[in-house]
Scaffold this motif. Structure first.
Motif, PDB file in Angstrom:
ATOM      1  N   GLU A  72       0.832  -1.201   0.000  1.00  0.00           N
ATOM      2  CA  GLU A  72       0.000   0.000   0.000  1.00  0.00           C
ATOM      3  C   GLU A  72       0.874   1.261   0.000  1.00  0.00           C
ATOM      4  O   GLU A  72       0.589   2.221  -0.713  1.00  0.00           O
ATOM      5  CB  GLU A  72      -0.941  -0.005   1.210  1.00  0.00           C
ATOM      6  N   LEU A  73       1.930   1.258   0.783  1.00  0.00           N
ATOM      7  CA  LEU A  73       2.856   2.392   0.822  1.00  0.00           C
ATOM      8  C   LEU A  73       3.475   2.626  -0.558  1.00  0.00           C
ATOM      9  O   LEU A  73       3.535   3.759  -1.039  1.00  0.00           O
ATOM     10  CB  LEU A  73       3.954   2.125   1.854  1.00  0.00           C
ATOM     11  N   PHE A 128       2.317   1.566  -3.523  1.00  0.00           N
ATOM     12  CA  PHE A 128       1.265   1.958  -4.463  1.00  0.00           C
ATOM     13  C   PHE A 128       0.925   3.435  -4.301  1.00  0.00           C
ATOM     14  O   PHE A 128       0.827   4.176  -5.290  1.00  0.00           O
ATOM     15  CB  PHE A 128       0.028   1.089  -4.255  1.00  0.00           C
ATOM     16  N   ASN A 129       0.775   3.893  -3.068  1.00  0.00           N
ATOM     17  CA  ASN A 129       0.464   5.309  -2.830  1.00  0.00           C
ATOM     18  C   ASN A 129       1.604   6.211  -3.289  1.00  0.00           C
ATOM     19  O   ASN A 129       1.371   7.286  -3.835  1.00  0.00           O
ATOM     20  CB  ASN A 129       0.125   5.548  -1.361  1.00  0.00           C
ATOM     21  N   ASP A 130       2.836   5.772  -3.085  1.00  0.00           N
ATOM     22  CA  ASP A 130       3.985   6.543  -3.555  1.00  0.00           C
ATOM     23  C   ASP A 130       3.928   6.692  -5.079  1.00  0.00           C
ATOM     24  O   ASP A 130       4.124   7.789  -5.601  1.00  0.00           O
ATOM     25  CB  ASP A 130       5.289   5.864  -3.131  1.00  0.00           C
ATOM     26  N   LYS A 151       1.280   6.513  -7.036  1.00  0.00           N
ATOM     27  CA  LYS A 151       0.145   7.339  -7.456  1.00  0.00           C
ATOM     28  C   LYS A 151       0.448   8.831  -7.320  1.00  0.00           C
ATOM     29  O   LYS A 151      -0.110   9.641  -8.050  1.00  0.00           O
ATOM     30  CB  LYS A 151      -1.107   6.989  -6.650  1.00  0.00           C
ATOM     31  N   GLU A 152       1.323   9.186  -6.388  1.00  0.00           N
ATOM     32  CA  GLU A 152       1.662  10.594  -6.162  1.00  0.00           C
ATOM     33  C   GLU A 152       2.729  11.109  -7.119  1.00  0.00           C
ATOM     34  O   GLU A 152       2.985  12.301  -7.176  1.00  0.00           O
ATOM     35  CB  GLU A 152       2.135  10.786  -4.723  1.00  0.00           C
TER      36      GLU A 152
END
Length: 123
Positions: free
Chosen positions: A9-10, A12-14, A16-17
């Motif tokens: 999740e970390l 993936f979020n990185d 996406k940003e």
């Protein structure tokens, strides 16, 4: 699909940003201070998991390393041959007249990459 682990999740979020189409090493550098004891192998395996589950795309663009892209909408890429920057642009299309069947080829996916020089490098 099973739920994302904390590390996935970390990562993936990185992704996406970001807009820079990072390599696994770039993602590792970005997330290693945000997670306890995350290894490069964990980052790489997590990226491959995200690709396998169609959450991110893997770009094999004229580069020394594979790049990753979390922007899944249809788009094409501009690649600066001087600095290596990769830019997203609206989808570029091939001619509708291309007769793939006569070439003995069945198309599954088209990814257009245009090489050139970005505005920062040619100014």
């Amino acid at each position: 699909m099973k739920a994302l682990t904390k590390h996935r999740e970390l990562i993936f979020n990185d992704l996406k940003e970001r807009k820079d189409h990072p390599t696994a090493k770039m993602v590792f550098e970005s997330v290693r201070g945000k997670a306890d004891k995350i290894s490069f192998a964990t980052v790489y395996n997590s990226l491959e998991y995200l690709v396998e589950h169609k959450m991110v795309n893997k770009l094999n663009i004229e580069s020394d390393s594979v790049r990753y892209d979390a922007f899944l909408d249809d788009h094409s890429h501009l690649l600066c041959s001087d600095c290596g920057k990769i830019l997203d642009v609206p989808p570029l299309k091939l001619s509708a007249d291309t007769d793939w069947q006569s070439l003995g080829f069945q198309v599954k996916h088209v990814d257009i990459v245009v090489s050139g020089t970005c505005s920062s490098c040619h100014s």
